[in-house]
Design a protein around this motif. Sequence first.
Motif, PDB file in Angstrom:
ATOM      1  N   TYR A 210     -28.329  -2.091 -57.578  1.00 39.48           N
ATOM      2  CA  TYR A 210     -28.859  -1.092 -56.658  1.00 39.48           C
ATOM      3  C   TYR A 210     -30.302  -0.793 -57.070  1.00 39.48           C
ATOM      4  CZ  TYR A 210     -27.786   2.618 -53.220  1.00 39.48           C
ATOM      5  OH  TYR A 210     -27.706   3.402 -52.098  1.00 39.48           O
ATOM      6  N   GLU A 211     -31.261  -1.419 -56.401  1.00 39.07           N
ATOM      7  CA  GLU A 211     -32.664  -1.248 -56.746  1.00 39.07           C
ATOM      8  C   GLU A 211     -33.197   0.098 -56.259  1.00 39.07           C
ATOM      9  OE1 GLU A 211     -34.454  -3.296 -58.524  1.00 39.07           O
ATOM     10  OE2 GLU A 211     -32.926  -4.859 -58.694  1.00 39.07           O
ATOM     11  N   LEU A 212     -33.986   0.757 -57.086  1.00 42.34           N
ATOM     12  CA  LEU A 212     -34.575   2.041 -56.714  1.00 42.34           C
ATOM     13  C   LEU A 212     -35.396   1.907 -55.436  1.00 42.34           C
ATOM     14  CD1 LEU A 212     -35.246   5.018 -57.412  1.00 42.34           C
ATOM     15  CD2 LEU A 212     -37.213   4.156 -58.705  1.00 42.34           C
ATOM     16  N   GLU A 213     -36.118   0.788 -55.317  1.00 44.77           N
ATOM     17  CA  GLU A 213     -37.004   0.599 -54.165  1.00 44.77           C
ATOM     18  C   GLU A 213     -36.231   0.486 -52.856  1.00 44.77           C
ATOM     19  OE1 GLU A 213     -37.053  -1.076 -56.957  1.00 44.77           O
ATOM     20  OE2 GLU A 213     -38.918  -0.362 -57.879  1.00 44.77           O
ATOM     21  N   SER A 214     -34.941   0.193 -52.941  1.00 47.06           N
ATOM     22  CA  SER A 214     -34.143   0.038 -51.719  1.00 47.06           C
ATOM     23  C   SER A 214     -33.674   1.381 -51.163  1.00 47.06           C
ATOM     24  CB  SER A 214     -32.915  -0.843 -52.000  1.00 47.06           C
ATOM     25  OG  SER A 214     -31.958  -0.152 -52.799  1.00 47.06           O
ATOM     26  N   ILE A 215     -33.829   2.450 -51.937  1.00 47.16           N
ATOM     27  CA  ILE A 215     -33.368   3.774 -51.513  1.00 47.16           C
ATOM     28  C   ILE A 215     -34.405   4.398 -50.584  1.00 47.16           C
ATOM     29  CG2 ILE A 215     -32.681   6.076 -52.282  1.00 47.16           C
ATOM     30  CD1 ILE A 215     -31.855   4.824 -54.948  1.00 47.16           C
ATOM     31  N   ASN A 216     -34.023   4.613 -49.337  1.00 46.94           N
ATOM     32  CA  ASN A 216     -34.969   5.140 -48.356  1.00 46.94           C
ATOM     33  C   ASN A 216     -34.221   6.003 -47.337  1.00 46.94           C
ATOM     34  OD1 ASN A 216     -36.962   5.640 -46.440  1.00 46.94           O
ATOM     35  ND2 ASN A 216     -37.876   3.606 -46.662  1.00 46.94           N
ATOM     36  N   PRO A 217     -33.875   7.245 -47.705  1.00 44.91           N
ATOM     37  CA  PRO A 217     -33.133   8.127 -46.795  1.00 44.91           C
ATOM     38  C   PRO A 217     -33.817   8.348 -45.458  1.00 44.91           C
ATOM     39  CG  PRO A 217     -33.141   9.020 -49.016  1.00 44.91           C
ATOM     40  CD  PRO A 217     -34.111   7.881 -49.010  1.00 44.91           C
ATOM     41  N   GLN A 218     -35.141   8.457 -45.448  1.00 49.51           N
ATOM     42  CA  GLN A 218     -35.868   8.665 -44.196  1.00 49.51           C
ATOM     43  C   GLN A 218     -35.614   7.526 -43.222  1.00 49.51           C
ATOM     44  OE1 GLN A 218     -39.689   9.212 -46.207  1.00 49.51           O
ATOM     45  NE2 GLN A 218     -39.951  11.153 -45.139  1.00 49.51           N
ATOM     46  N   GLN A 219     -35.692   6.315 -43.729  1.00 49.37           N
ATOM     47  CA  GLN A 219     -35.472   5.142 -42.886  1.00 49.37           C
ATOM     48  C   GLN A 219     -34.025   5.065 -42.425  1.00 49.37           C
ATOM     49  OE1 GLN A 219     -35.419   0.917 -44.489  1.00 49.37           O
ATOM     50  NE2 GLN A 219     -37.363   0.874 -43.382  1.00 49.37           N
ATOM     51  N   ARG A 220     -33.101   5.378 -43.325  1.00 48.40           N
ATOM     52  CA  ARG A 220     -31.677   5.350 -42.967  1.00 48.40           C
ATOM     53  C   ARG A 220     -31.388   6.356 -41.859  1.00 48.40           C
ATOM     54  NH1 ARG A 220     -30.873   0.579 -45.295  1.00 48.40           N
ATOM     55  NH2 ARG A 220     -31.161   0.638 -47.552  1.00 48.40           N
ATOM     56  N   LEU A 221     -31.995   7.531 -41.965  1.00 51.18           N
ATOM     57  CA  LEU A 221     -31.782   8.555 -40.954  1.00 51.18           C
ATOM     58  C   LEU A 221     -32.343   8.106 -39.606  1.00 51.18           C
ATOM     59  CD1 LEU A 221     -30.925  11.386 -40.094  1.00 51.18           C
ATOM     60  CD2 LEU A 221     -33.106  12.244 -40.970  1.00 51.18           C
ATOM     61  N   ALA A 222     -33.516   7.493 -39.621  1.00 52.32           N
ATOM     62  CA  ALA A 222     -34.152   7.054 -38.386  1.00 52.32           C
ATOM     63  C   ALA A 222     -33.338   5.975 -37.687  1.00 52.32           C
ATOM     64  CB  ALA A 222     -35.559   6.547 -38.677  1.00 52.32           C
ATOM     65  N   SER A 223     -32.732   5.085 -38.463  1.00 51.04           N
ATOM     66  CA  SER A 223     -32.001   3.962 -37.876  1.00 51.04           C
ATOM     67  C   SER A 223     -30.542   4.278 -37.583  1.00 51.04           C
ATOM     68  CB  SER A 223     -32.081   2.743 -38.797  1.00 51.04           C
ATOM     69  OG  SER A 223     -31.485   3.015 -40.056  1.00 51.04           O
ATOM     70  N   ALA A 224     -30.023   5.380 -38.141  1.00 48.56           N
ATOM     71  CA  ALA A 224     -28.603   5.696 -37.974  1.00 48.56           C
ATOM     72  C   ALA A 224     -28.271   6.071 -36.539  1.00 48.56           C
ATOM     73  CB  ALA A 224     -28.203   6.837 -38.902  1.00 48.56           C
ATOM     74  N   ASN A 225     -29.142   6.815 -35.886  1.00 49.65           N
ATOM     75  CA  ASN A 225     -28.963   7.216 -34.492  1.00 49.65           C
ATOM     76  C   ASN A 225     -27.652   7.973 -34.255  1.00 49.65           C
ATOM     77  OD1 ASN A 225     -30.073   7.374 -31.907  1.00 49.65           O
ATOM     78  ND2 ASN A 225     -28.832   5.657 -31.170  1.00 49.65           N
ATOM     79  N   THR A 226     -27.242   8.772 -35.242  1.00 48.98           N
ATOM     80  CA  THR A 226     -26.066   9.625 -35.085  1.00 48.98           C
ATOM     81  C   THR A 226     -26.519  11.082 -35.029  1.00 48.98           C
ATOM     82  OG1 THR A 226     -25.755   9.722 -37.492  1.00 48.98           O
ATOM     83  CG2 THR A 226     -24.545   8.030 -36.298  1.00 48.98           C
ATOM     84  N   ARG A 227     -25.730  11.925 -34.370  1.00 48.06           N
ATOM     85  CA  ARG A 227     -26.093  13.332 -34.229  1.00 48.06           C
ATOM     86  C   ARG A 227     -26.281  13.972 -35.599  1.00 48.06           C
ATOM     87  NH1 ARG A 227     -22.094  16.402 -32.291  1.00 48.06           N
ATOM     88  NH2 ARG A 227     -20.569  14.761 -32.626  1.00 48.06           N
ATOM     89  N   THR A 228     -27.448  14.539 -35.804  1.00 48.12           N
ATOM     90  CA  THR A 228     -27.789  15.115 -37.107  1.00 48.12           C
ATOM     91  C   THR A 228     -28.475  16.459 -36.918  1.00 48.12           C
ATOM     92  OG1 THR A 228     -28.096  12.894 -38.052  1.00 48.12           O
ATOM     93  CG2 THR A 228     -29.038  14.752 -39.270  1.00 48.12           C
ATOM     94  N   VAL A 229     -28.065  17.423 -37.730  1.00 46.67           N
ATOM     95  CA  VAL A 229     -28.741  18.717 -37.784  1.00 46.67           C
ATOM     96  C   VAL A 229     -29.262  18.908 -39.205  1.00 46.67           C
ATOM     97  CG1 VAL A 229     -28.475  21.221 -37.702  1.00 46.67           C
ATOM     98  CG2 VAL A 229     -27.425  19.807 -35.926  1.00 46.67           C
ATOM     99  N   ILE A 230     -30.515  19.271 -39.317  1.00 47.78           N
ATOM    100  CA  ILE A 230     -31.116  19.571 -40.619  1.00 47.78           C
ATOM    101  C   ILE A 230     -31.414  21.063 -40.674  1.00 47.78           C
ATOM    102  CG2 ILE A 230     -33.059  19.188 -42.177  1.00 47.78           C
ATOM    103  CD1 ILE A 230     -33.424  16.438 -40.956  1.00 47.78           C
ATOM    104  N   VAL A 231     -30.941  21.735 -41.707  1.00 40.28           N
ATOM    105  CA  VAL A 231     -31.261  23.144 -41.940  1.00 40.28           C
ATOM    106  C   VAL A 231     -32.101  23.199 -43.211  1.00 40.28           C
ATOM    107  CG1 VAL A 231     -30.353  25.473 -42.246  1.00 40.28           C
ATOM    108  CG2 VAL A 231     -29.056  23.805 -40.895  1.00 40.28           C
ATOM    109  N   HIS A 232     -33.336  23.660 -43.091  1.00 41.81           N
ATOM    110  CA  HIS A 232     -34.268  23.563 -44.219  1.00 41.81           C
ATOM    111  C   HIS A 232     -35.219  24.746 -44.209  1.00 41.81           C
ATOM    112  CE1 HIS A 232     -36.269  20.273 -46.899  1.00 41.81           C
ATOM    113  NE2 HIS A 232     -36.374  21.477 -47.449  1.00 41.81           N
TER     114      HIS A 232
END
Length: 282
Positions: A210-232
Amino acid sequence: MSSKIYFKQGKSVNIRRRLINMASRFHHRVAPAHAKQFAKKLLLTPVRSSRSVVEPDGLERQVVMTKEGKIMTYRLGSGPTWVLGHGWSGASSQFYPLMEHIAAAGYTALAFDNPAHGESEGRFGHIPAFVAALDGVLEQQSSIAGVVAHSMGGAMVLESRHQCLEGKPVLLVAPVLDYVDNLLTTVERSGFSMKLFQEVIDEIATNYQYELESINPQQRLASANTRTVIVHDKADKFASFAASQQAGELSHVTLIATEGLGHGRILKSEQLRQGFDLLAQA
């Protein structure tokens, strides 16, 4: 990453940073093996919460066996299951208020302590271990209704490829969407030897494939296309609100911005309950 490497800004901090840099580089040069073990303990050991928290009535505990060892789970309510995952140096108890809300809405709330956290086994914590633990918990479920994640737990959920998560709504609370940049910047600002840090990261990458460089939550979120709510919270000091704001521009993401709640108090907020209701009622 251990809270020991977080420091306030100021002149005394700059001096401490230089001392840490010199000490960690010297340690690595004269005793490389010992230095790496010390670095793992410093950087990968979370703080296990010792606070006494009143448990909700009806809470059920169960140990689940995973690749990361014994993981403690906490179940409340009945009906379709929402899985909840906490962040670094957190624990399932942080979710108790939300779990009660989820149960009252006719669902099961299923939280778990990540490796080296709460009542789960493990000495070290990091994203690959978090993902393995989440997948181990999901393996015990025939299906789920959705998932909730706080802080680094958000990266964990977005990085998971488990089939149970496919198409399921996601509630992210103060997520660390810029995980790699956040990690590298935090270590660099601490003054710790980046060369020694890289050796620790390389060992994890080898052990988990599991390479550190492969971790990209922003990209995963953009490509997931599932209903998401962020509370921040706008003034969150630990997770970038700007990253959440950018994610909120995606068509499948709704951002609920708060003020004055910070990174932790937001877990008890009315806005978080509203975020869950948006997803549960859709």
